[in-house]
Design an enzyme around this catalytic site. Structure first.
Site, PDB file in Angstrom:
ATOM      1  N   GLU A 177       0.709  -1.336  -0.051  1.00 51.59           N
ATOM      2  CA  GLU A 177       0.027   0.107  -0.108  1.00 51.59           C
ATOM      3  C   GLU A 177       1.016   1.337  -0.246  1.00 51.59           C
ATOM      4  O   GLU A 177       1.923   1.154   0.486  1.00 51.59           O
ATOM      5  CB  GLU A 177      -0.883   0.062   1.229  1.00 51.59           C
ATOM      6  CG  GLU A 177      -1.823   1.052   1.314  1.00 51.59           C
ATOM      7  CD  GLU A 177      -2.856   1.117   2.463  1.00 51.59           C
ATOM      8  OE1 GLU A 177      -4.017   1.832   2.443  1.00 51.59           O
ATOM      9  OE2 GLU A 177      -2.253   0.509   3.633  1.00 51.59           O
ATOM     10  N   LYS A 193     -10.355   0.544  -1.787  1.00 47.24           N
ATOM     11  CA  LYS A 193     -10.220   0.285  -0.462  1.00 47.24           C
ATOM     12  C   LYS A 193     -11.804   0.666   0.013  1.00 47.24           C
ATOM     13  O   LYS A 193     -12.053   1.608   0.302  1.00 47.24           O
ATOM     14  CB  LYS A 193      -9.180   0.992   0.408  1.00 47.24           C
ATOM     15  CG  LYS A 193      -9.034   0.581   1.748  1.00 47.24           C
ATOM     16  CD  LYS A 193      -7.666   1.305   2.349  1.00 47.24           C
ATOM     17  CE  LYS A 193      -7.510   0.746   3.690  1.00 47.24           C
ATOM     18  NZ  LYS A 193      -6.300   1.301   4.343  1.00 47.24           N
ATOM     19  N   CYS A 200      -4.810  -3.359   3.195  1.00 50.07           N
ATOM     20  CA  CYS A 200      -4.595  -3.185   4.638  1.00 50.07           C
ATOM     21  C   CYS A 200      -5.561  -3.079   5.714  1.00 50.07           C
ATOM     22  O   CYS A 200      -6.009  -4.325   6.292  1.00 50.07           O
ATOM     23  CB  CYS A 200      -4.062  -1.583   4.808  1.00 50.07           C
ATOM     24  SG  CYS A 200      -3.034  -1.209   6.314  1.00 50.07           S
TER      25      CYS A 200
END
Length: 293
Positions: free
Chosen positions: A63, A136, A176
């Site tokens: 990321e 995301k 993440c």
């Protein structure tokens, strides 16, 4: 926000139809990115070349690989329109050059909100074509001691689960903080590989990173590729690192605790299939995800 009814599968043209039947080398790249995009891309290029020269055909970046700014708004300044810009050009050209499938950890793309970005994981095939994009969904927030993070201030959340067909099987994309939400991975269905490019804080990483990565592998009987930021950044932030590749039984095949480098492992589809036959937990589920049959 309902997401589980919006699973999308990208049907990419498979350039090597027989690859999924054999052993595949894959790599996770670990970096300690800084505020300068060009310098980060040079470092990513160096590490990708190392992995490709060792035979990796699927390589994933962490990321924020292209920018870890001095302040959170720096990524908004560096944002790109989908399909153009130096970061995306780099990913396309590098994938084509090395004839690899390249997962660009996350790229700041233009959002519907002027002062925010979409934090997007982009996948490029071995011809350099973008074949998937995942935005995301879960945005990180933390108030713990002196650490304060509020991603929603600079990021617009996505709302669609993304799975892509590849020569290596089905790949589920996540980023993440998504790692803490197992329902996201259940919504993907039966995938062969889960990718989790990350920039975990050192505090939360020490406590939970490995446990969560291995749990996602075990409960989904899936390989997990987890490339991460790992080290001290010019902004003063410290990321946990410990990039790893984990097999469907939860075994850590390779890891890198800190600093820039490459994590390598092989994927064995026959082994994965045998585990799923021996322990058909995915078939034994009785609570179904909304939107799945």
């Amino acid at each position: 926000m309902a997401i589980t009814s919006r699973v999308t599968t990208t049907k990419a043209k498979l350039s090597s139809q027989n690859t999924a039947k054999g052993i595949i080398k894959m790599a996770a790249i670990q970096m300690a990115s800084g505020p300068h995009v060009s310098a980060n891309l040079s470092e990513a290029e160096r590490l990708i070349e190392i992995a490709a020269n060792q035979g990796a055909k699927l390589i994933a970046l962490p990321e924020y690989f292209a920018i870890m700014g001095l302040k959170e708004s720096d990524k908004v300044t560096a944002r790109e329109e989908e399909g153009k810009g130096p970061i995306q050009d780099f990913l396309s050209k590098t994938a084509k050059k090395h004839k690899i499938w390249l997962i660009g950890g996350s790229v700041p793309l233009v959002s519907n909100v002027p002062n925010k970005v979409r934090n997007s994981c982009l996948v490029f095939d071995d011809k350099g074509k973008q074949v998937a994009r995942y935005d995301k969904i879960h945005l990180f927030g933390l108030k713990l001691g002196n650490e304060h993070y509020t991603e929603e201030k600079t990021i617009e959340a996505g709302d669609t689960v993304k799975v892509i067909d590849s020569p290596f099987g089905k790949i589920g994309l996540s980023i993440c903080y998504d790692l803490r939400f197992p329902e996201l991975y259940r919504a993907m269905g039966e995938v062969n590989i889960i990718v989790v490019p990350s920039a975990f804080t050192d505090t939360t990483g020490k406590a939970h990173w490995e446990s969560l990565i291995r749990a996602r592998a075990i409960e989904n009987l899936s390989y997990v590729i987890a490339p991460a930021q790992g080290g001290y950044h010019i902004s003063g932030r410290e990321t946990h690192g410990n990039s790893m590749i984990v097999d469907p039984w939860g075994v850590v095949l390779d890891r890198l605790p800190r600093g820039s480098g490459v994590v390598m492992a092989t994927m064995n589809p026959t082994y994965q299939e045998s585990l799923r036959k021996s322990l058909p937990a995915l078939k034994h589920r009785t609570i179904k995800v909304v939107g799945q049959q």
